[in-house]
Design a protein around this motif. Structure first.
Motif, PDB file in Angstrom:
ATOM      1  N   ALA A 118       0.891  -1.333   0.146  1.00  0.00           N
ATOM      2  CA  ALA A 118       0.248  -0.438   0.057  1.00  0.00           C
ATOM      3  C   ALA A 118       0.721   0.619  -0.802  1.00  0.00           C
ATOM      4  O   ALA A 118       0.510   2.326  -0.268  1.00  0.00           O
ATOM      5  CB  ALA A 118      -1.410  -0.498   1.287  1.00  0.00           C
ATOM      6  N   THR A 173      -5.868   2.001   1.529  1.00  0.00           N
ATOM      7  CA  THR A 173      -6.505   1.181   0.043  1.00  0.00           C
ATOM      8  C   THR A 173      -7.137   0.326   0.225  1.00  0.00           C
ATOM      9  O   THR A 173      -7.810   0.092  -1.045  1.00  0.00           O
ATOM     10  CB  THR A 173      -4.804   0.758   0.034  1.00  0.00           C
ATOM     11  OG1 THR A 173      -3.788   1.946  -0.500  1.00  0.00           O
ATOM     12  CG2 THR A 173      -4.334  -0.154  -1.860  1.00  0.00           C
ATOM     13  N   LYS A 197      -9.788  -0.206  -3.008  1.00  0.00           N
ATOM     14  CA  LYS A 197      -9.774  -1.241  -3.635  1.00  0.00           C
ATOM     15  C   LYS A 197     -10.944  -2.682  -4.061  1.00  0.00           C
ATOM     16  O   LYS A 197     -11.034  -3.077  -4.524  1.00  0.00           O
ATOM     17  CB  LYS A 197      -8.666  -1.999  -3.803  1.00  0.00           C
ATOM     18  CG  LYS A 197      -6.806  -0.946  -4.272  1.00  0.00           C
ATOM     19  CD  LYS A 197      -7.016  -0.429  -6.090  1.00  0.00           C
ATOM     20  CE  LYS A 197      -5.812   0.506  -5.735  1.00  0.00           C
ATOM     21  NZ  LYS A 197      -5.669   0.257  -7.608  1.00  0.00           N
TER      22      LYS A 197
END
Length: 328
Positions: free
Chosen positions: A14, A184, A188
């Motif tokens: 990340a 993140t 995602k």
């Protein structure tokens, strides 16, 4: 369709590499290793403890939600908790705000959080510095410094040894570490920070991540009644790896055989990001925001003062940090 990491997300993937951060600090030739540095005060038996820290990318969550009124609590907490780790009584706090552009509404909300934080910690807010840095900063950065005092003979030196118990004190959520990985994973997996948190739909995911860091002022009462304390650790960046700071001996290890239950946010992040269990404990506090090392003889006294704490493990002769037989 929600995008999922094929092999699972890690903090380094990340964008935050804890090992590289450690190497960077070594390159600075910084001599300290603990949570706060100790400075002698000439002519008296007191020592000054000082710590500097910030809220990291948690401030990006505040920006996304346009909710700035709790991030100041986090800033105070990150510094006060580190000062507590050497046995010091926090006395004063100063802030540092770097900004791309100055917004009075944001300042007022940040100020409310900072004021609430220093009230919770019973420290004086002694001012700070605001810097307009449009060529360097995107948005805002918030950090601070806390100073405390401790009698020379009451300093807590890290000396955990084999047979010591590890007492865990709960966190109240993600606190201020691992937010780059958390953000993140959320993105995602196809979520927005403004989406309802699946495990508590009365709050958004962002609001759950913004839960303020706990301030562990009860440590002072604990130190008043426990005469034999072998180490204190604020579980922050690096997660349970911070337990290494409970001792200056490299040949011992830590067996966390009964960890505190993690809050739902950690289960959510692990599932969405396919994060391995070891990586979770290397990155997040996973429900334990503070740890104490004591001999077994101090257990009853400690648990009388630290009301919501419990024994989570012990110091062992084998190297490493183990959480339910998983090596970190």
């Amino acid at each position: 369709m929600r995008e999922q990491a094929e092999k699972g997300w890690t903090y380094a993937k990340a964008g935050v590499d804890i090992a590289k951060e450690a190497a960077f600090i070594r390159a600075l030739t910084y001599e300290g290793r603990g949570f706060a540095s100790l400075v002698e005060i000439p002519g008296c038996d007191l020592m000054m403890a000082i710590s500097t820290d910030g809220v990291g990318t948690k401030i990006l969550v505040a920006a996304a939600l346009q909710k700035w009124d709790t991030i100041g609590i986090d800033c105070v907490a990150m510094n006060v908790n580190d000062v507590l780790c050497v046995g010091a009584n926090p006395v004063c706090f100063v802030d540092y705000i770097a900004a791309e552009h100055l917004d009075e509404r944001v300042a007022a909300e940040m100020g409310r959080g900072l004021r609430r934080g220093v009230e919770m910690a019973s420290v004086q807010w002694a001012g700070g510095e605001t810097a307009s840095l449009p060529e360097i900063v995107r948005g805002y950065d918030l950090s601070g410094t806390c100073v405390g005092v401790v009698k020379r003979d009451r300093v807590i030196h890290p000396r955990a040894d084999v047979g010591d118990l590890i007492i865990g004190i709960p966190s109240c959520g993600i606190h201020c570490n691992g937010l780059t990985l958390a953000r993140t994973v959320v993105q995602k997996a196809g979520f927005s920070l403004n989406d309802p948190f699946p495990m508590n739909t009365e709050r958004t995911i962002g609001e759950e991540l913004l839960t303020p860091t706990r301030i562990y002022m009860e440590i002072l009462s604990f130190l008043d009644v426990c005469s034999d304390v072998h180490g204190l650790a604020h579980i922050t960046g690096g997660g349970f790896l911070k337990l290494k700071r409970l001792s200056d001996r490299d040949e011992i290890g830590y067996d966390i055989y009964d960890p505190l239950p993690p809050q739902p946010i950690f289960e959510f992040l692990q599932e969405c990001g396919r994060i391995e269990t070891a990586e979770m404990f290397r990155t997040f506090n996973c429900g334990m925001g503070f740890a104490v090392a004591i001999p077994p003889s101090e257990e009853k006294t400690a648990l009388k003062v630290l009301k919501d704490a419990k024994v989570v493990g012990e110091v062992v002769r084998r190297r490493g940090i183990w959480v339910r037989d998983t090596l970190l």
